[in-house]
Scaffold this active site. Structure first.
Site, PDB file in Angstrom:
ATOM      1  CG  ASN A  11      38.602  43.895  51.379  1.00  0.00           C
ATOM      2  OD1 ASN A  11      37.918  44.564  50.602  1.00  0.00           O
ATOM      3  ND2 ASN A  11      38.329  42.635  51.683  1.00  0.00           N
ATOM      4  CD1 TRP A  12      39.096  50.604  52.415  1.00  0.00           C
ATOM      5  CD2 TRP A  12      38.541  52.057  50.799  1.00  0.00           C
ATOM      6  NE1 TRP A  12      39.922  51.701  52.528  1.00  0.00           N
ATOM      7  CE2 TRP A  12      39.603  52.605  51.552  1.00  0.00           C
ATOM      8  CE3 TRP A  12      38.033  52.800  49.724  1.00  0.00           C
ATOM      9  CZ2 TRP A  12      40.153  53.864  51.260  1.00  0.00           C
ATOM     10  CZ3 TRP A  12      38.578  54.042  49.435  1.00  0.00           C
ATOM     11  CH2 TRP A  12      39.625  54.566  50.201  1.00  0.00           C
ATOM     12  CE  LYS A  13      36.127  42.793  54.602  1.00  0.00           C
ATOM     13  NZ  LYS A  13      35.813  41.858  55.684  1.00  0.00           N
ATOM     14  CG  HIS A  97      37.603  38.346  51.247  1.00  0.00           C
ATOM     15  ND1 HIS A  97      36.523  38.134  52.068  1.00  0.00           N
ATOM     16  CD2 HIS A  97      38.468  39.117  51.940  1.00  0.00           C
ATOM     17  CE1 HIS A  97      36.729  38.767  53.213  1.00  0.00           C
ATOM     18  NE2 HIS A  97      37.905  39.371  53.160  1.00  0.00           N
ATOM     19  CD  GLU A  99      33.730  39.579  53.866  1.00  0.00           C
ATOM     20  OE1 GLU A  99      33.884  40.456  53.001  1.00  0.00           O
ATOM     21  OE2 GLU A  99      34.113  39.712  55.055  1.00  0.00           O
ATOM     22  CD  GLU A 169      41.462  38.370  54.974  1.00  0.00           C
ATOM     23  OE1 GLU A 169      41.783  39.497  55.377  1.00  0.00           O
ATOM     24  OE2 GLU A 169      40.440  38.160  54.306  1.00  0.00           O
ATOM     25  N   GLY A 175      36.021  40.485  60.992  1.00  0.00           N
ATOM     26  CA  GLY A 175      34.908  41.333  61.406  1.00  0.00           C
ATOM     27  C   GLY A 175      34.338  40.972  62.770  1.00  0.00           C
ATOM     28  CB  SER A 215      39.821  41.464  64.271  1.00  0.00           C
ATOM     29  OG  SER A 215      38.506  40.999  63.997  1.00  0.00           O
ATOM     30  N   GLY A 236      40.324  45.032  57.028  1.00  0.00           N
ATOM     31  CA  GLY A 236      38.966  45.360  56.610  1.00  0.00           C
ATOM     32  C   GLY A 236      38.474  46.616  57.302  1.00  0.00           C
ATOM     33  N   GLY A 237      37.653  46.435  58.329  1.00  0.00           N
ATOM     34  CA  GLY A 237      37.004  47.556  59.020  1.00  0.00           C
ATOM     35  C   GLY A 237      37.925  48.709  59.380  1.00  0.00           C
TER      36      GLY A 237
END
Ligand code: 13P
Length: 251
Positions: A11-13, A97, A99, A169, A175, A215, A236-237
């Site tokens: 997920n490149w957000k 998600h 977010e 998640e 994150g 993470s 993610g990151g």
């Protein structure tokens, strides 16, 4: 040993311009394009979907979107429909998600409508669920997950080959560098599979893929993937760098 093919999704957000996204996709195809032990999916920002789709065209890497709206078209300024996503080559769409739930106020009800619209359009929804830190501390984890899954999949008519994906998640692990412990992940994933079995039957429960997200990195992916009910990861990151993401794909 289950028959489910794992799925490792990135997920490149809200990162990467079109140029940065196509460059990363090219490097990913070169480094991790030929894997067979897992499916791979990346979800770039809307603006990069079309260009990334062209880069992925001859590879085994799937593309997903990070969100969509439930209506097929109409006066919904700023929104994107399921058919617009299939049109640019998406196979998956991340829905609900944390977010979206927490920063943009998406309700279980809205998320349920999006899941249904995605399935109706032949997109595979990746339904995200997860408890906050305070919900975990006050022992509400399972009731929250129960509600999110019940609601998110309430219109689902199980059909072989068209299973949605669930991503667990925990909000407190996203994150933050705080990965959930394998025992915590194992406990939740088996709870989720039992819930699917009770609600939709053993066939769907056996086929549905339940990903872990929060993470995930090259250092913890193998331990997570060794858990019986973990069928992949939503990253993610660590998915932003193709070399690091490739190490995760090759868990
Ligand atoms: P991180 O891997 O950066 O914790 O993000 C997880 C996530 O939100 C994936 O959807």
């Amino acid at each position: 040993m289950n028959q489910r093919t794992p799925l490792i999704a990135g997920n490149w957000k809200m990162y990467k311009t079109v140029g940065q996204a196509t460059d990363a996709a090219r490097r990913l195809v070169a480094a991790g394009g030929g894997v067979t032990h897992t499916e791979v999916m990346i979800a770039p920002a809307f603006t990069a979907l079309s260009a990334v789709s062209a880069v992925l065209a001859d590879s085994d890497i799937y593309m997903g979107a990070q969100n969509m709206f439930w209506a097929s078209e109409g006066a919904f300024t700023g929104e994107i429909s399921a058919s617009m996503l299939t049109d640019v080559g998406c196979r998956h769409v991340i829905i609900g998600h944390s977010e979206r739930r927490h920063l943009f106020g998406e309700s279980d009800d809205l998320i349920a409508r999006k899941v249904k619209a995605a399935l109706d359009a032949d997109l595979i929804p990746v339904l995200c669920v997860g408890e906050t830190e305070s919900e975990r501390e006050t022992k509400k984890t399972f009731s929250i997950l129960d509600k999110q899954v019940e609601s998110g999949l309430k219109d689902l008519i199980p059909e072989a080959g068209r299973e949605p994906v669930i991503a667990y998640e925990p909000v407190w692990a996203i994150g933050t560098g705080k990965t959930a412990q394998p025992e915590q992940v194992g406990e939740v994933h088996s709870f989720l599979r039992d819930l699917i079995a009770r609600r939709f039957g053993e066939a769907l429960a056996g086929a549905i893929r339940i990903l872990y997200g929060g993470s995930v990195k090259p250092e913890n992916i193998s331990a997570l993937m060794s858990l019986t009910d973990v069928d992949g990861a939503l990253v993610g990151g660590a998915s932003l760098d193709p070399e690091i993401f490739t190490r995760i794909i090759n868990f």
